[in-house]
Design a protein around this motif. Structure first.
Motif, short mmCIF file in Angstrom:
data_model
loop_
_atom_site.label_atom_id
_atom_site.label_comp_id
_atom_site.label_asym_id
_atom_site.label_seq_id
_atom_site.Cartn_x
_atom_site.Cartn_y
_atom_site.Cartn_z
N LEU A 177 8.79 25.29 24.69
CA LEU A 177 8.22 25.96 25.75
C LEU A 177 8.28 27.65 25.42
CD1 LEU A 177 10.20 23.84 28.32
CD2 LEU A 177 7.60 24.01 28.19
N GLN A 178 9.05 28.12 24.81
CA GLN A 178 9.10 29.76 24.61
C GLN A 178 7.41 29.87 23.79
OE1 GLN A 178 12.55 29.99 22.44
NE2 GLN A 178 13.55 30.61 24.28
N ASN A 179 6.90 29.05 23.17
CA ASN A 179 5.45 29.40 22.93
C ASN A 179 4.40 29.33 23.81
OD1 ASN A 179 5.68 29.65 19.81
ND2 ASN A 179 6.76 27.75 20.08
N PHE A 180 4.78 29.41 25.01
CA PHE A 180 3.60 29.04 25.98
C PHE A 180 2.47 30.15 25.64
CE2 PHE A 180 6.36 32.15 28.15
CZ PHE A 180 5.41 33.02 29.05
N ARG A 181 2.70 31.39 25.42
CA ARG A 181 1.68 32.40 25.42
C ARG A 181 0.44 31.99 24.48
NH1 ARG A 181 2.45 36.06 29.03
NH2 ARG A 181 4.72 36.70 29.40
N ILE A 182 0.82 31.01 23.51
CA ILE A 182 -0.46 30.81 22.77
C ILE A 182 -1.37 29.84 23.43
CG2 ILE A 182 1.06 30.77 20.59
CD1 ILE A 182 0.46 27.74 20.13
N TYR A 183 -1.19 29.33 24.58
CA TYR A 183 -1.99 28.49 25.40
C TYR A 183 -2.73 29.18 26.28
CZ TYR A 183 0.79 24.90 23.16
OH TYR A 183 1.36 23.99 22.03
N ASP A 184 -3.98 28.46 26.82
CA ASP A 184 -4.63 29.13 27.72
C ASP A 184 -4.13 28.96 29.15
OD1 ASP A 184 -6.54 30.20 25.68
OD2 ASP A 184 -7.07 28.08 25.61
N TYR A 185 -3.47 27.67 29.36
CA TYR A 185 -3.13 27.27 30.79
C TYR A 185 -1.72 26.78 30.64
CZ TYR A 185 -8.25 27.35 31.74
OH TYR A 185 -9.42 27.38 31.77
N VAL A 186 -1.02 27.10 31.86
CA VAL A 186 0.44 26.22 31.87
C VAL A 186 0.40 25.57 33.16
CG1 VAL A 186 2.80 26.74 32.08
CG2 VAL A 186 1.63 28.27 30.82
N VAL A 187 0.54 24.18 33.16
CA VAL A 187 0.68 23.37 34.23
C VAL A 187 2.11 22.95 34.38
CG1 VAL A 187 -0.04 21.49 35.54
CG2 VAL A 187 -1.62 22.62 34.22
N VAL A 188 2.78 23.26 35.45
CA VAL A 188 4.23 22.63 35.80
C VAL A 188 3.97 21.28 36.39
CG1 VAL A 188 6.18 23.16 36.89
CG2 VAL A 188 5.03 25.09 36.05
N ASN A 189 4.64 20.29 35.98
CA ASN A 189 4.56 18.91 36.27
C ASN A 189 5.78 18.60 37.17
OD1 ASN A 189 3.89 16.37 36.74
ND2 ASN A 189 4.89 15.74 34.85
N GLY A 190 5.81 19.24 38.41
CA GLY A 190 6.85 18.89 39.28
C GLY A 190 6.48 17.56 40.17
#
Ligand code: ADP
Ligand code: 5GP
Length: 204
Positions: free
Chosen positions: A163-176
């Motif tokens: 999860l600490q690598n989230f910045r290499i992705y274009d989008y972050v979706v939180v699955n709550g």
């Protein structure tokens, strides 16, 4: 107007709900296709060769690796996993939407491939699915009942660094809430289809 397809990379810790979410999104967008990866891990109950994965021995995997058949590959939880070029390239050229459910090491390799491959560069988009918190992730992973205690520990330990690598992705979706996350993911897929980069040739 003609468009190439898209290569949509989806990562996220084991148990975060990637398969569940994608299944739900496909109820609305039925033309999303999975790239079927190769793996040396054993099939889980209900998994079928050629449907969830191409299950193979280390020798078979290494032969494909040596022949340059993988677009990306990685060792994940002590097993080899890889995406075959043949699962991806011709489909994008035919205008299809190809989904890769791969880990962060694989996502980084696709980013690198995009630097010298115009087709991949125009087609690739990166999404990471995050849990609302780590306790939720743990209870989902335990609830799935598919891992040995040793595998469970490996997967939970890997989650934070992934999860600490989230910045290499274009989008972050939180699955709550599942419905909310599925609606967000559907909106992202729809927007990805409208990008200018995958239009081939002139607009008229
Ligand atoms: P992944 O494909 O990321 O490894 P799964 O899709 O197998 O994860 O989901 C792991 C478990 O969590 C499954 O038992 C699934 O039913 C459950 N799950 C997934 N998303 C949600 C959600 N939004 N709320 C509650 N449970 C969920
Ligand atoms: P599982 O064993 O639970 O099916 O998958 C374990 C992890 O391997 C998941 O994080 C999944 O995204 C990743 N994975 C599956 N296929 C591939 C692949 O082809 N390449 C890479 N790099 N990771 C993969």
């Amino acid at each position: 107007m003609k468009r190439n397809g898209n290569l949509i990379v989806i990562s996220g810790p084991s148990g975060v709900g990637k398969s569940t979410l994608i299944k739900k999104v496909r109820e609305t967008l039925d033309d999303l296709q999975f790239s079927i990866s190769c793996t040396t891990r054993s099939p889980r109950e209900g998994e079928k060769h050629g449907r969830e994965y191409y299950f193979m021995s280390d020798d078979e995997f290494n032969t494909k690796l040596a022949a340059g058949e993988f677009l990306e590959h990685a060792t994940v939880f002590k097993h080899s996993y890889g995406t075959l070029r043949s699962e991806v390239v011709s489909r994008i050229e035919r205008g299809e939407e190809v989904l890769l459910d791969i880990d962060v090491q694989g996502a980084k390799q696709i980013r690198q491939a995009a630097e010298h491959d115009k087709l991949i560069s125009a087609a690739a988009q990166f999404i990471i699915i995050a849990p609302p918190d780590l306790d939720t992730l743990k209870s989902r992973l335990c609830g799935r009942n598919s891992e040995t205690p040793e595998q469970l520990k490996l997967r939970l330990d890997a989650a934070v660094s992934e999860l600490q690598n989230f910045r290499i992705y274009d989008y972050v979706v939180v699955n709550g809430d599942l419905d909310t996350a599925a609606a967000e993911l559907t909106a992202i897929f729809r927007a990805i289809r409208l990008r200018s980069t995958n239009i081939t040739g002139d607009i008229f």
